[in-house]
Design an enzyme around this catalytic site. Structure first.
Site, PDB file in Angstrom:
ATOM      1  CD  GLU A 263       6.564  -5.800   5.269  1.00 50.81           C
ATOM      2  OE1 GLU A 263       5.799  -5.718   3.989  1.00 50.81           O
ATOM      3  OE2 GLU A 263       6.090  -5.247   6.053  1.00 50.81           O
ATOM      4  CG  HIS A 281       1.988  -5.494   4.513  1.00 51.93           C
ATOM      5  ND1 HIS A 281       3.048  -4.948   4.207  1.00 51.93           N
ATOM      6  CD2 HIS A 281       0.893  -4.918   4.523  1.00 51.93           C
ATOM      7  CE1 HIS A 281       2.529  -3.494   4.397  1.00 51.93           C
ATOM      8  NE2 HIS A 281       1.522  -3.776   4.375  1.00 51.93           N
TER       9      HIS A 281
END
Length: 532
Positions: A263, A281
């Site tokens: 990420e 997320h």
């Protein structure tokens, strides 16, 4: 001097006000967490560091943080903090595990609906004017089995919501008790059983060495054909390459993925696959959750820096603000018991047993154990504290055990420390009187009542006449003033001890003279931190 806190990531202004209201100096520099070198150069100025996910608290940063006492993570995940390094340096690491539980759980439930009814794809198709009603044939969730991996704060909320939607919930969690499972209304099962039975699987467990890749090709092979997988916990729990293959083969009918192995995830093999819902997320991304975790971390850090209360610490037993005043004298007692043995022991320590008697069994024993270990290790490692002591004890291979016992003597409660070294076993016990001061009540199995002072002298001898006169005369000759003098023996003519409370450290040259006598078997000067 007021404690000083740095906020190095974006946090609600409410959190900054909480710090100020509690008398803490705070620097709000939300972009500093991204500048590693600048952060490294200023971190030694702060007692506390409040972060979200952008700031990386590395071992290098921790080594530069010479004054840092606490790191507060506004959120549940502490992947960006080197916890072992913080523990070794005695820095408490806190998180806020409850602030975003509802938000993350709701996102997981939303993912279940989205995947079950293919809502995102149907939405896109409809906006394009295609009206593909027959293409999006979903499944009901009513009556289906939901497998929850990790039934803690978030997983339990998901389970309760699912039960309300008339799903049957099976849960795998090594720490889930039968009583808690019954309270939630879930069926506790082993992981393989969960894989075999679940129509939907949702993950709510931390990412550890044991849980990394908990869903991979071998796990998927054990699942039902057409299973749907939801991950709103941590990237890395699901092997993405294996999930892609299972989606292509039809073994897995759909997936809802909020977290990724890397990420920010700007590209990923799961992107644009049929019936795969991906979000960036967002589990904790609601205005309520962001406000909640910011307020919680500010309150927790403030309580620790001003009152000594420890809440939601990853590497330290929690001590509530309510119990802190009552517990504090016993923490000091546990520390001086450890310090006594640590100062009279020169050889390697192998085992430590801590006995809690009477009222002490109802106290925060983890905190007391940490304090005893800190006192025990400090003579060898000066900068050890309650956070780092358990880590150091484990690294040194010390075997630790705990015993609880109902009230067995004249005291409402006491603590007894038994330490086994490579040469001998030493024991000491103590309690706290109504004045809040720690007292030694037994050494080597010999009863006595001795106030703990900053400077003390401990001697052992055979029970023969003249010991009091010998100690008194030597001290008087060298102007060593005795504030208190306690004696004890196991039997007439047997082993005896003396404990002298002095106004100043016992002089080294006088110690040599004392040891040279025929009747003193051993003499050891002691010092204790009795402040607070």
């Amino acid at each position: 001097m007021a404690p000083r806190v740095l906020v190095s990531d974006k946090l609600s202004p409410t959190a900054v006000e909480i710090f100020k209201d509690r008398g803490i100096e705070v620097d709000y520099l939300p972009e500093l967490g991204k500048d590693k070198e600048k952060l490294l150069s200023v971190i030694d100025q702060y007692d506390g560091l409040a972060i979200r996910s952008a700031t990386k608290v590395t071992e290098k940063l921790i080594n530069n943080a010479t004054n840092l006492k606490v790191v507060g993570r506004a959120g549940i995940g502490v992947d960006n903090v080197d916890i072992p390094a913080a523990s070794r340096r005695g820095i408490i690491v806190m998180n806020t595990p409850f602030g975003n539980s509802i938000t993350t759980a709701e996102h997981a439930v939303a993912m279940i609906f989205a995947v079950a009814r293919q809502i995102p794809e149907a939405n896109t198709s409809t906006h394009e004017g295609k009206w593909e009603k027959n293409r999006f044939m979903g499944v009901e969730i009513t009556g289906k089995t939901l497998g929850v991996i990790g039934c803690g704060n978030i997983g339990s909320v998901v389970a309760m919501r699912a039960i309300g939607l008339r799903m049957h919930v099976v849960a795998f969690d090594p720490f889930l008790s039968a009583e808690r499972a019954a309270e939630l209304g879930v069926e506790k099962v082993e992981l393989e059983d969960l894989f075999k039975r679940a129509d939907f699987i949702t993950l709510h467990t931390p990412l550890t060495d044991k849980t990394r890749g908990i869903i991979d090709k071998d796990a998927i092979a054990k699942m039902k054909k057409g299973v749907r997988i939801i991950n709103c916990a941590r990237g890395g729990l699901v092997n993405e390459a294996d999930l892609v293959e299972a989606l292509k083969s039809g073994k897995v009918a759909g997936a809802g993925i909020d977290v990724f192995e890397t990420e920010p995830a700007t590209e990923n093999p799961l992107f644009n696959m049929p019936n795969v819902v991906c979000t960036p997320h967002l589990g904790a991304s609601t205005s309520e959750a962001q406000e909640n975790v910011a307020i919680q971390v500010a309150e927790q850090m403030s309580d620790y820096l001003t009152k000594g209360a420890v809440t939601n610490a990853i590497n330290m037993p929690s001590i509530s603000a309510e119990e802190a005043p009552r517990l504090k004298p016993f923490i000091k007692l546990a520390e001086v018991l450890g310090a006594f043995v640590g100062q009279v022991t020169d050889e390697a320590i192998e085992e430590v047993e801590i006995l809690f008697d009477g009222s002490t069994t109802e106290m925060n024993r983890r905190a007391l154990i940490s304090a005893a270990l800190a006192g025990l290790i400090r003579p060898q490692v000066a900068d050890v504290n309650m956070v780092s002591a358990p880590v150091m004890a484990k690294e040194r291979g010390i075997i630790l055990s705990e015993v609880k016992r109902d009230k067995s003597g004249v005291f409402d409660g006491y603590i007894k420390l038994t330490v086994k070294s490579s040469k001998k076993t030493r024991t000491i016990a103590g309690t706290v009187f109504s004045d809040g001061k720690p007292r030694f009540i037994q050494i080597k199995g010999i009863n006595l009542d001795a106030e703990v002072g900053q400077h003390m002298l401990y001697t052992t001898n055979y029970d023969v006449p003249g010991i009091i006169g010998l100690l008194g005369s030597i001290c008087a000759k060298h102007q060593v003033n005795i504030a208190n003098f306690q004696l004890g023996r196991n039997r007439p003519g047997g082993d005896a001890i003396a404990l002298l409370y002095l106004d100043a450290p016992f002089p080294a040259d006088v110690l040599k003279e004392l040891r040279a006598t025929d009747v003193i078997l051993s003499a050891k000067p002691l010092s204790f931190d009795v402040a607070g």
